[in-house]
Design a protein around this motif. Structure first.
Motif, PDB file in Angstrom:
ATOM      1  N   TYR A 181       1.282  -1.267  -0.089  1.00 47.57           N
ATOM      2  CA  TYR A 181       0.057   0.758   0.184  1.00 47.57           C
ATOM      3  C   TYR A 181       0.780   1.135   0.326  1.00 47.57           C
ATOM      4  O   TYR A 181       1.785   1.910   0.753  1.00 47.57           O
ATOM      5  CB  TYR A 181      -1.129  -0.425   1.538  1.00 47.57           C
ATOM      6  CG  TYR A 181      -2.187   1.414   1.275  1.00 47.57           C
ATOM      7  CD1 TYR A 181      -2.546   1.129   0.724  1.00 47.57           C
ATOM      8  CD2 TYR A 181      -1.688   2.370   2.473  1.00 47.57           C
ATOM      9  CE1 TYR A 181      -3.985   2.488   0.884  1.00 47.57           C
ATOM     10  CE2 TYR A 181      -2.556   3.616   2.090  1.00 47.57           C
ATOM     11  CZ  TYR A 181      -3.058   3.179   1.496  1.00 47.57           C
ATOM     12  OH  TYR A 181      -4.702   4.192   1.289  1.00 47.57           O
ATOM     13  N   GLU A 201     -12.377   0.912  -3.758  1.00 49.01           N
ATOM     14  CA  GLU A 201     -11.679   1.204  -4.842  1.00 49.01           C
ATOM     15  C   GLU A 201     -11.392   3.103  -5.789  1.00 49.01           C
ATOM     16  O   GLU A 201     -11.183   3.125  -6.100  1.00 49.01           O
ATOM     17  CB  GLU A 201     -12.250   0.203  -6.398  1.00 49.01           C
ATOM     18  CG  GLU A 201     -12.302  -1.178  -6.181  1.00 49.01           C
ATOM     19  CD  GLU A 201     -12.748  -1.835  -5.164  1.00 49.01           C
ATOM     20  OE1 GLU A 201     -13.095  -1.893  -4.531  1.00 49.01           O
ATOM     21  OE2 GLU A 201     -12.481  -2.858  -5.986  1.00 49.01           O
ATOM     22  N   ILE A 204      -8.288   4.392  -4.588  1.00 42.41           N
ATOM     23  CA  ILE A 204      -7.264   3.737  -5.130  1.00 42.41           C
ATOM     24  C   ILE A 204      -6.672   5.018  -6.455  1.00 42.41           C
ATOM     25  O   ILE A 204      -7.679   4.483  -7.554  1.00 42.41           O
ATOM     26  CB  ILE A 204      -7.187   2.075  -5.449  1.00 42.41           C
ATOM     27  CG1 ILE A 204      -7.093   1.483  -3.943  1.00 42.41           C
ATOM     28  CG2 ILE A 204      -6.022   1.795  -5.756  1.00 42.41           C
ATOM     29  CD1 ILE A 204      -7.756   0.286  -3.860  1.00 42.41           C
ATOM     30  N   SER A 205      -5.795   5.183  -6.662  1.00 44.21           N
ATOM     31  CA  SER A 205      -5.102   5.965  -7.881  1.00 44.21           C
ATOM     32  C   SER A 205      -5.046   4.419  -8.695  1.00 44.21           C
ATOM     33  O   SER A 205      -5.305   5.227 -10.492  1.00 44.21           O
ATOM     34  CB  SER A 205      -4.388   6.734  -8.124  1.00 44.21           C
ATOM     35  OG  SER A 205      -3.558   6.648  -7.430  1.00 44.21           O
ATOM     36  N   GLU A 206      -4.307   3.535  -8.755  1.00 41.34           N
ATOM     37  CA  GLU A 206      -3.240   2.727  -9.472  1.00 41.34           C
ATOM     38  C   GLU A 206      -3.033   0.807  -9.305  1.00 41.34           C
ATOM     39  O   GLU A 206      -3.099   1.678  -7.431  1.00 41.34           O
ATOM     40  CB  GLU A 206      -2.487   3.273 -10.023  1.00 41.34           C
ATOM     41  CG  GLU A 206      -1.691   2.611 -11.412  1.00 41.34           C
ATOM     42  CD  GLU A 206      -0.443   2.996 -12.254  1.00 41.34           C
ATOM     43  OE1 GLU A 206      -0.214   2.942 -12.969  1.00 41.34           O
ATOM     44  OE2 GLU A 206      -0.382   4.161 -11.147  1.00 41.34           O
ATOM     45  N   PHE A 207      -4.061   0.250  -9.782  1.00 45.39           N
ATOM     46  CA  PHE A 207      -3.508  -0.789  -9.014  1.00 45.39           C
ATOM     47  C   PHE A 207      -2.435  -1.811 -10.408  1.00 45.39           C
ATOM     48  O   PHE A 207      -3.201  -1.641 -11.129  1.00 45.39           O
ATOM     49  CB  PHE A 207      -4.709  -1.732  -8.883  1.00 45.39           C
ATOM     50  CG  PHE A 207      -4.859  -2.754  -8.788  1.00 45.39           C
ATOM     51  CD1 PHE A 207      -4.855  -3.380  -6.922  1.00 45.39           C
ATOM     52  CD2 PHE A 207      -5.358  -4.609  -9.492  1.00 45.39           C
ATOM     53  CE1 PHE A 207      -5.133  -4.810  -7.153  1.00 45.39           C
ATOM     54  CE2 PHE A 207      -4.966  -5.426  -9.083  1.00 45.39           C
ATOM     55  CZ  PHE A 207      -5.606  -6.249  -7.877  1.00 45.39           C
ATOM     56  N   HIS A 225      -0.174  -4.804  -5.923  1.00 50.04           N
ATOM     57  CA  HIS A 225       0.672  -2.639  -5.263  1.00 50.04           C
ATOM     58  C   HIS A 225      -0.686  -2.327  -5.186  1.00 50.04           C
ATOM     59  O   HIS A 225      -0.940  -1.516  -6.457  1.00 50.04           O
ATOM     60  CB  HIS A 225       1.390  -2.108  -6.237  1.00 50.04           C
ATOM     61  CG  HIS A 225       2.469  -0.860  -5.485  1.00 50.04           C
ATOM     62  ND1 HIS A 225       3.929  -0.741  -5.597  1.00 50.04           N
ATOM     63  CD2 HIS A 225       1.945  -0.584  -4.331  1.00 50.04           C
ATOM     64  CE1 HIS A 225       4.101   0.440  -4.618  1.00 50.04           C
ATOM     65  NE2 HIS A 225       2.959   0.417  -3.863  1.00 50.04           N
ATOM     66  N   TYR A 226      -0.897  -1.883  -4.102  1.00 53.51           N
ATOM     67  CA  TYR A 226      -2.398  -0.220  -4.627  1.00 53.51           C
ATOM     68  C   TYR A 226      -1.839   1.460  -4.146  1.00 53.51           C
ATOM     69  O   TYR A 226      -1.171   1.149  -3.420  1.00 53.51           O
ATOM     70  CB  TYR A 226      -3.216  -0.824  -3.444  1.00 53.51           C
ATOM     71  CG  TYR A 226      -3.770  -2.122  -2.868  1.00 53.51           C
ATOM     72  CD1 TYR A 226      -4.828  -2.070  -3.471  1.00 53.51           C
ATOM     73  CD2 TYR A 226      -3.435  -3.367  -2.416  1.00 53.51           C
ATOM     74  CE1 TYR A 226      -5.676  -3.543  -3.260  1.00 53.51           C
ATOM     75  CE2 TYR A 226      -4.410  -4.369  -2.956  1.00 53.51           C
ATOM     76  CZ  TYR A 226      -5.066  -4.450  -3.203  1.00 53.51           C
ATOM     77  OH  TYR A 226      -5.593  -5.797  -3.206  1.00 53.51           O
ATOM     78  N   PRO A 228      -2.465   4.641  -2.998  1.00 52.49           N
ATOM     79  CA  PRO A 228      -3.514   5.593  -3.039  1.00 52.49           C
ATOM     80  C   PRO A 228      -3.857   6.573  -3.554  1.00 52.49           C
ATOM     81  O   PRO A 228      -2.394   7.120  -3.991  1.00 52.49           O
ATOM     82  CB  PRO A 228      -3.038   5.871  -1.299  1.00 52.49           C
ATOM     83  CG  PRO A 228      -1.659   5.331  -1.609  1.00 52.49           C
ATOM     84  CD  PRO A 228      -1.292   4.484  -2.833  1.00 52.49           C
ATOM     85  N   ASN A 229      -4.673   7.133  -3.948  1.00 53.94           N
ATOM     86  CA  ASN A 229      -4.853   8.835  -4.075  1.00 53.94           C
ATOM     87  C   ASN A 229      -4.719   9.516  -3.454  1.00 53.94           C
ATOM     88  O   ASN A 229      -5.507   9.574  -2.666  1.00 53.94           O
ATOM     89  CB  ASN A 229      -7.284   8.580  -4.660  1.00 53.94           C
ATOM     90  CG  ASN A 229      -7.157   9.590  -5.674  1.00 53.94           C
ATOM     91  OD1 ASN A 229      -6.557  10.915  -6.107  1.00 53.94           O
ATOM     92  ND2 ASN A 229      -7.952   9.346  -6.099  1.00 53.94           N
ATOM     93  N   TYR A 253     -15.907   8.050  -1.278  1.00 49.74           N
ATOM     94  CA  TYR A 253     -14.231   8.214  -1.991  1.00 49.74           C
ATOM     95  C   TYR A 253     -14.777   9.746  -1.413  1.00 49.74           C
ATOM     96  O   TYR A 253     -15.654  10.858  -1.995  1.00 49.74           O
ATOM     97  CB  TYR A 253     -13.684   8.021  -2.621  1.00 49.74           C
ATOM     98  CG  TYR A 253     -12.344   8.584  -2.868  1.00 49.74           C
ATOM     99  CD1 TYR A 253     -11.592   8.522  -1.447  1.00 49.74           C
ATOM    100  CD2 TYR A 253     -12.374  10.065  -3.336  1.00 49.74           C
ATOM    101  CE1 TYR A 253     -10.236   9.540  -1.742  1.00 49.74           C
ATOM    102  CE2 TYR A 253     -10.719  10.240  -3.853  1.00 49.74           C
ATOM    103  CZ  TYR A 253     -10.203  10.256  -2.851  1.00 49.74           C
ATOM    104  OH  TYR A 253      -9.043  11.543  -3.297  1.00 49.74           O
ATOM    105  N   SER A 308      -1.470   7.481   6.936  1.00 45.20           N
ATOM    106  CA  SER A 308      -2.748   6.636   6.298  1.00 45.20           C
ATOM    107  C   SER A 308      -2.814   5.413   7.786  1.00 45.20           C
ATOM    108  O   SER A 308      -2.270   5.605   8.386  1.00 45.20           O
ATOM    109  CB  SER A 308      -2.305   5.766   4.970  1.00 45.20           C
ATOM    110  OG  SER A 308      -2.029   6.208   4.182  1.00 45.20           O
TER     111      SER A 308
END
Length: 713
Positions: A181, A201, A204-207, A225-226, A228-229, A253, A308
């Motif tokens: 994360y 979801e 999250i900006s990208e997975f 890999h998450y 975060p936005n 969100y 976080s």
């Protein structure tokens, strides 16, 4: 008469001219198309394209292509992708089918030009790296990670007995992957990926999934890999879905950002069901609740501090056998990122995790309490065409379990040291050249010691292992583009502390096993890729061949308990497996149609030692995109596979899953109005209704779902 005839001819000419040009004079939009490539000549996917001032959006596909309708009033087109310099072009002079070039950020410049936060420049060009930007996936009709993976031609997915979908990597479950994360490992106590959603979801900006690729901070082959936005902006998003099995979910969100600070927060709820094959359709119910928040502070130059925290609560109950599991995980992460030309990028992070839980099953009644504390430090510095990285992390894990036979206390100390070097090489005209060379080395030491006050005995463990991985890519670009990717490595996987505990307390009553040992894997892989653009016929295609071989020593096999979410780990011993994957993609330049087919073949020295590995897989997909809808069709055929589980008599049973074919259909539409983005998706899965009976539990049932997302920005 001739005069009247000539007049009629003149009127007809005028009408013809107006019929041709009048619609274009009153048109509100015009088609825009082209491709985006990197300065090294690679087509770039997931590039964000935005025309202004209307903020019409599009993204590039696997071949770097894009097409959309742009309002005629727009004057600028912006192209942006993480790790590349953003460029803005004049919309009026833009010519269709232009190849737009983005320059990669090679300097250690971690300041993102959009949200001013310091970002770790992740490699997304590796042959074994699959990256999905969540905002881009929304535009394609996906608002759930499980749906993204189901429709990705790189993966196949399966349903567990409690109704959740999981991916197979290289044909086997993703049990051994690191879960990150924001570049911090979070699967220290257990695997948090039961439903593939660490947090909402929308947060999250990208997975990113790494499958045998290269990581600067680990020599393990697989990772999830998450990202975060953490954008410094104001935004509000809600998503929800419900299907015909009454499975439902809700995500929310929100973020508030100013020049030097931002705060994010959100929630996630899930309610899933599996059913027995009896006439009353007895249920296995799984619910989950998540709450998270992020705080970011930056000087907008070279420093960012982030905090976080997230809480995951899971409650699973079997109405037939009365087995239940309740867990609550709390995670807190603090990171400090700093960059300077002299020192490069420096990161310090601290983590605290705790888990509380209750588990009642036919084997035992458990009261769980685990906590983990870790501290990590990393440095990354470039020297001309070289990138050096060093990282070290130390952690302490304490487990306090109450069993029927007594209290169990055990401590684990773990430390890992990793360094890597990556070399970037320049192309040599049209000749084949080595694009890059990468090497990573890890040294890990783990000690498990029983607390003196523990009433239950567990033998101590000591593992001192090292892992390494080497990879390189050879490229050649003429009229087409060809590349060969090679990787070789050896990795060690230390079992979770909870697996060590379960192996000790159940080995005498359920199976005669030695204490659980660490898993060793040696792997070799080669990938050949060829991309061709047939400009004469306005078509392009890509084909890829991938071959791999893996040798396991003391393979850790997770065996599920029937009707329960708990698994039992066992060492399956030595086993080898190999595979070959063929992928072909065909699409016209217009980007309105795409066809993809993937054939996979897997072999093993002993299939029974590997869970769910199919003999072969065929996955065919057709994508149709127009101004009204985004339509995808898929046919997935999976060969025979085996699953070992613990049955109602506490005996290990092998269940053979027969060859089956599933058909899926997705229709989606994204609507934009001023500051609002609305997505609607209708998805049908297993349309042929090939239900799989796992003993007497129904999985992979036919389902229809409606997904909806609304964003305000």
């Amino acid at each position: 008469m001739p005069t009247i005839l000539l007049l009629m001819i003149d009127i007809a000419k005028i009408f013809l001219v107006f019929s041709i040009f009048l619609p274009s004079l009153y048109a509100k939009s015009k088609p825009i198309s082209g491709k985006v490539i990197s300065n090294s000549g690679n087509y770039l996917k997931n590039v964000s394209i935005e025309s202004m001032p209307s903020f019409s959006k599009a993204t590039t596909d696997e071949q770097g292509a894009f097409s959309f309708l742009m309002p005629v009033k727009d004057r600028k087109i912006k192209f942006s992708l993480n790790g590349y310099h953003t460029i803005t072009l004049n919309a009026i002079s833009f010519t269709n089918d232009t190849e737009v070039e983005l320059v990669k950020v090679i300097e250690v410049n971690y300041l993102d030009s959009i949200n001013t936060s310091i970002k770790f420049i992740l490699s997304r060009e590796g042959e074994n790296i699959t990256s999905h930007g969540m905002s881009d996936m929304l535009q394609k009709g996906f608002n759930r990670i499980e749906s993204i993976l189901h429709w990705d031609n790189s993966f196949i997915t399966y349903f567990t007995m409690d109704g959740f979908r999981k991916p197979l990597i290289n044909g086997i479950p993703i049990d051994e992957a690191n879960v990150l994360y924001g570049s911090v490992k979070v699967n220290n106590i257990s695997n948090p990926n039961d439903d593939l959603g660490l947090i909402s979801e929308r947060g999250i900006s990208e997975f990113i999934i790494t499958d045998g690729g290269h990581s600067k901070y680990s020599a393990l082959s697989e990772s999830i890999h998450y990202i975060p936005n953490m954008a410094y902006e104001n935004k509000l998003t809600f998503s929800g879905y419900q299907n015909s099995l009454n499975n439902l979910g809700l995500d929310g969100y929100g973020s508030i950002g100013i020049k030097h600070a931002t705060i994010h927060g959100g929630f996630k709820q899930r309610d899933h069901f599996s059913f027995y094959a009896d006439s009353s359709r007895t249920q296995i119910r799984s619910t989950g609740h998540n709450y998270f928040s992020n705080i970011g502070l930056t000087n907008r130059k070279n420093l960012e501090i982030s905090f976080s925290g997230f809480q995951n609560t899971k409650d699973k109950y079997n109405l037939k056998n009365k087995d239940s599991l309740w867990t609550q995980d709390n995670t807190f992460i603090t990171k400090v990122d700093q960059w300077s030309p002299l020192t490069g990028r420096i990161r310090i992070h601290g983590l605290y995790q705790e888990r509380k839980g209750l588990s009642h099953n036919r084997l035992d009644s458990l009261h769980l309490f685990d906590k983990c504390q870790s501290l990590g430090f990393s440095v990354e510095k470039d020297f001309k065409n070289y990138m050096l990285a060093f990282a070290t992390t130390s952690k302490i894990i304490k487990s306090d379990w109450d069993l029927i036979v007594g209290n169990l206390l055990i401590d684990r100390q773990n430390s890992i040291f990793t360094w890597s070097i990556e070399s970037f090489l320049e192309p040599n005209g049209n000749q084949a050249y080595v694009k890059d060379l990468k090497f990573v080395f890890s040294k890990e030491r783990t000690t498990d010691v029983k607390d003196p006050t523990s009433q239950v005995y567990i033998a101590p463990n000591y593992w001192d292992d090292h892992s390494f991985k080497f990879s390189t890519k050879i490229m050649q670009k003429k009229d087409d583009e060809s590349s060969v990717y090679l990787t070789f490595g050896r990795s060690n996987k230390v079992p979770y502390l909870e697996d060590v505990i379960k192996s000790n307390i159940y080995s005498n009553t359920i199976y005669d096993e030695k204490p659980l040992s660490n898993e060793k894997k040696t792997s070799f892989e080669v990938i050949f890729t060829n991309s061709v653009n047939l400009k004469k016929y306005s078509w392009s295609y890509l084909w890829k061949v991938r071959a791999f071989n893996q040798l396991y020593d003391s393979k850790i096999k997770q065996v599920p308990i029937k009707g329960n979410s708990m698994t039992l780990p066992i060492n399956a011993g030595k086993v080898s497996r190999s595979g070959m994957v063929f992928n072909f993609q065909l699409q016209p330049i217009t980007r309105r149609l795409q066809f993809t087919t993937t054939f996979s073949f897997f072999a093993s020295s002993d299939h029974l030692k590997l869970q769910l590995m199919p003999e072969n897989v065929m996955k065919n997909q057709i994508l149709i995109h127009n101004r009204y809808f985004h339509i995808e069709l898929m046919a997935l055929t999976s060969g025979e596979r085996n699953l070992t589980y613990l049955d109602d008599s506490n005996l290990f049973t092998v269940h053979e899953l027969q060859r089956d074919t599933n058909y899926s259909l997705k229709v989606s539409k994204m609507v934009r109005y001023k500051m609002f983005d609305v997505l609607l998706s209708l998805i049908g899965e297993n349309l042929s209704d090939n239900v799989i009976l796992f003993d007497d539990i129904r999985i992979n049932e036919q389902r229809y779902s409606l997904d909806a997302t609304i964003s305000i920005q």
